[in-house]
Scaffold this motif. Structure first.
Motif, PDB file in Angstrom:
ATOM      1  N   THR A 277      33.633   4.343 -57.959  1.00 43.44           N
ATOM      2  CA  THR A 277      33.180   4.167 -56.586  1.00 43.44           C
ATOM      3  C   THR A 277      34.346   3.730 -55.698  1.00 43.44           C
ATOM      4  O   THR A 277      35.339   3.168 -56.169  1.00 43.44           O
ATOM      5  CB  THR A 277      32.063   3.111 -56.507  1.00 43.44           C
TER       6      THR A 277
ATOM      7  N   CYS B 247      28.285  14.593 -60.072  1.00 40.39           N
ATOM      8  CA  CYS B 247      28.430  14.517 -58.624  1.00 40.39           C
ATOM      9  C   CYS B 247      27.353  13.648 -57.979  1.00 40.39           C
ATOM     10  O   CYS B 247      27.540  13.140 -56.870  1.00 40.39           O
ATOM     11  CB  CYS B 247      28.421  15.914 -58.008  1.00 40.39           C
TER      12      CYS B 247
ATOM     13  N   GLN C   2      28.130  10.156 -56.463  1.00 41.96           N
ATOM     14  CA  GLN C   2      28.750   9.970 -55.156  1.00 41.96           C
ATOM     15  C   GLN C   2      27.808   9.315 -54.152  1.00 41.96           C
ATOM     16  O   GLN C   2      28.251   8.777 -53.134  1.00 41.96           O
ATOM     17  CB  GLN C   2      29.237  11.318 -54.623  1.00 41.96           C
TER      18      GLN C   2
ATOM     19  N   ASP D 130      28.565   5.746 -53.068  1.00 40.82           N
ATOM     20  CA  ASP D 130      29.515   5.472 -51.985  1.00 40.82           C
ATOM     21  C   ASP D 130      28.857   5.526 -50.614  1.00 40.82           C
ATOM     22  O   ASP D 130      29.496   5.189 -49.613  1.00 40.82           O
ATOM     23  CB  ASP D 130      30.678   6.474 -52.034  1.00 40.82           C
TER      24      ASP D 130
END
Length: 564
Positions: free
Chosen positions: A399, A534, A537, A540
């Motif tokens: 992250t 993926c 993500q 974040d």
């Protein structure tokens, strides 16, 4: 404390006692005291901590540090040593048969407080005089202690029964450190009112290695020693066997000064004596660790038998009266835990940085970003069992620094054979028993540390858990380790941090925070179906309220002001 603890509680309370040492004819000099364990009632044999005898050693405390010395005879102490042992009633004594709850007389120490305190419904036996048979230590304990706490690490560790900032002379601190790992075998003189004492319950000892890491333990000692035994005698504390190096054991059961020499008992074998408290409190780099140092009872008693046989023919007869060992030794691998959920914990090394992690798929390990911060970095992962297995991997996701979720994922080059994958939890229940498995406090040398507690809080944002708070002791090196439900074995979260007071610099190991596994679960499910990470993500893109929670700030935009 639960049905399983009944035999252990009875054994602990019947075997527990307090030992005091003083100088004859010098009441103003003071006295020294500690906890002890009654090994036999006829004759009365007691094992206690050796630290209270250092002021009486003829040759000084330096006699305890000689490498070839495993025991010292009783005459190693000066003639003015006076010993007394006090304990609660046994079921066979008149006091023990008295109606429970009937108030007894408080001891002079308590009466002098003028607080109107009532004892705990158990009239105490009067202090009995005793004689010192021998001082003894376990050579293997001393060797492991020197390996783990010695050399360069010695300056970081502090074991005296006071906080690092308290006023303790260098001589007193040195004496206590030299006596750490030494114990004393006493013989109690029988009094005229000793009827029925020989019918007290028999004590059994658990062989070294017969209690698995993570198994529940019950510690029994008297905080503050001989001060006010009506209140403090045989105070109980629960924990688990957190780690082991031979006969040197660690537990997260919380003990206080004065409990040195107190007994630690197992739920299985029921009521068996596992160890004695060697040091109830310890600090590392002036931070309280929250663990208690123990010496296994079985090797101590083996050393006592050998010493008694060598000392004198009359002493040899006493050796046969020491309690027997029950159960079968089997070593202390983590996989002996039932259920074996903790085997999913791994040690993660990324350059000079190391921490903990948890296997979530055959070739996937989750840890913290601050353990493995760089994507594409090479990482070495060590399995808890077998200890010799190490697998290389690479950080495939970490992250961003701005994310509140401190997460990194390592993809391994080989499968994690024989490692059971934990079941992720779907719900969290505040107050449920939990365990943390991590490689803090000698985890690199002794394998993963297990600490126990409860899930003390589940912090939610928009009805979704975003932070878990527990009372397990968490230390440096535990970051990235798994948080499990003790009962179900489900994976609850990933340990991210404990708490530091920025104004004082103090760290609190029993107040810590984990990332709920439900935060990771959608991405991990996608990975299991497509092999693609993926979905991580999304971590974040956490919302500002989540960031506020992890900054330990109040989420309300207009926080009310205190009027105090």
């Amino acid at each position: 404390m639960g049905r399983q603890w009944g035999p252990s509680m009875r054994s602990a309370e019947q075997a527990g006692c307090v030992v005091s040492a003083s100088r004859a004819g010098q009441p103003d000099v003071g006295s020294w005291s500690c906890s002890g364990v009654i090994l036999s009632r006829n004759p009365g044999l007691v094992l206690c901590h050796g630290g209270i005898f250092t002021p009486f050693l003829r040759a000084g405390s330096g006699a305890l540090t000689e490498a070839c010395v495993a025991f010292l005879p009783g005459d190693s102490c000066t003639d003015d040593l006076r010993l007394h042992v006090q304990w609660g009633p046994t079921a066979a004594t008149p006091a023990g048969r008295a109606e429970q709850g009937r108030p007894g007389l408080c001891t002079p120490q308590c009466a002098g407080l003028g607080l109107g305190l009532q004892p705990r419904g158990r009239p105490l036996q009067p202090p009995r005089p005793a004689e010192l048979l021998l001082l003894l230590s376990c050579p293997a304990f001393r060797a492991h202690f020197a390996r783990l706490f010695g050399a360069e690490a010695a300056e970081q560790w502090h074991f005296v029964s006071a906080a690092p900032d308290d006023e303790v002379s260098e001589e007193e601190e040195e004496d206590q450190l030299r006596a750490l790992g030494w114990f004393a075998l006493l013989r109690v003189r029988r009094g005229a009112d000793a009827e029925g004492e020989e019918r007290g319950p028999a004590l059994a000892v658990a062989p070294l290695g017969s209690v698995a890491k993570g198994a529940p333990l019950l510690a029994c000692g008297s905080p503050f020693g001989a001060f006010c035994p009506d209140i403090f005698l045989n105070t109980l504390s629960r924990g688990v066997l957190s780690n082991a190096a031979g006969p040197l054991l660690l537990t997260d059961a919380r003990c206080l000064p004065g409990t040195e020499g107190g007994g630690v008992f197992a739920a299985r074998p029921a009521g068996a004596l596992v160890a004695l408290v060697a040091a109830p409190l310890c600090w590392k780099a002036r931070e309280w660790v929250g663990l208690t140092l123990l010496c296994a009872a079985a090797p101590l008693l083996q050393a006592a038998r050998a010493a008694l046989v060598r000392l004198h023919p009359d002493s040899a007869a006493l050796a046969a009266l020491l309690p027997p060992e029950v159960g079968t030794p089997r070593g202390l691998p983590l996989r002996d835990l039932a259920p074996p959920w903790a085997s999913a914990a791994v040690l993660v090394e990324c350059g000079s940085v190391w921490g903990s992690g948890v296997a979530v798929a055959s070739r996937l390990v989750v840890t913290c970003r601050h353990v493995a911060p760089r994507e594409s970095a090479r990482v070495l992962v060590h399995l808890a069992t077998p200890k010799s297995v190490a697998i290389w991997g690479r950080v495939t996701f970490a992250t961003q620094e701005t994310s509140p979720y401190d997460i990194a994922v390592v993809s391994l080059e080989e499968d994690l054979d024989g490692v059971p994958m934990p079941v992720p939890a779907e719900h969290f229940h505040e107050g449920e028993p939990v365990s943390v498995v991590g490689f803090g406090v000698f985890g690199q040398a002794c394998g993963p540390l297990v600490t126990s507690g409860i899930l003390s809080a589940v912090v939610q944002v928009d009805d979704a858990p975003v932070m878990l708070q527990t009372t397990c002791a968490v230390h440096g090196g535990s970051s990235g380790g798994p948080l499990f439900s003790t009962h179900s074995g489900d994976l609850l979260g990933i340990v991210a941090s404990n708490t530091r007071d920025n104004s004082t610099g103090a760290t609190y190991p029993h107040l810590n925070f984990s990332i709920p596994v439900t935060v990771l679960q959608p991405a991990l499910q996608q990975y299991s179906q497509t092999g693609d990470l993926c979905g991580l993500q999304e971590l974040d893109r956490a919302t500002e309220p989540v960031k506020v929670v992890w900054r330990l700030q109040r989420p309300l935009p207009n926080a009310p002001q205190s009027k105090l």
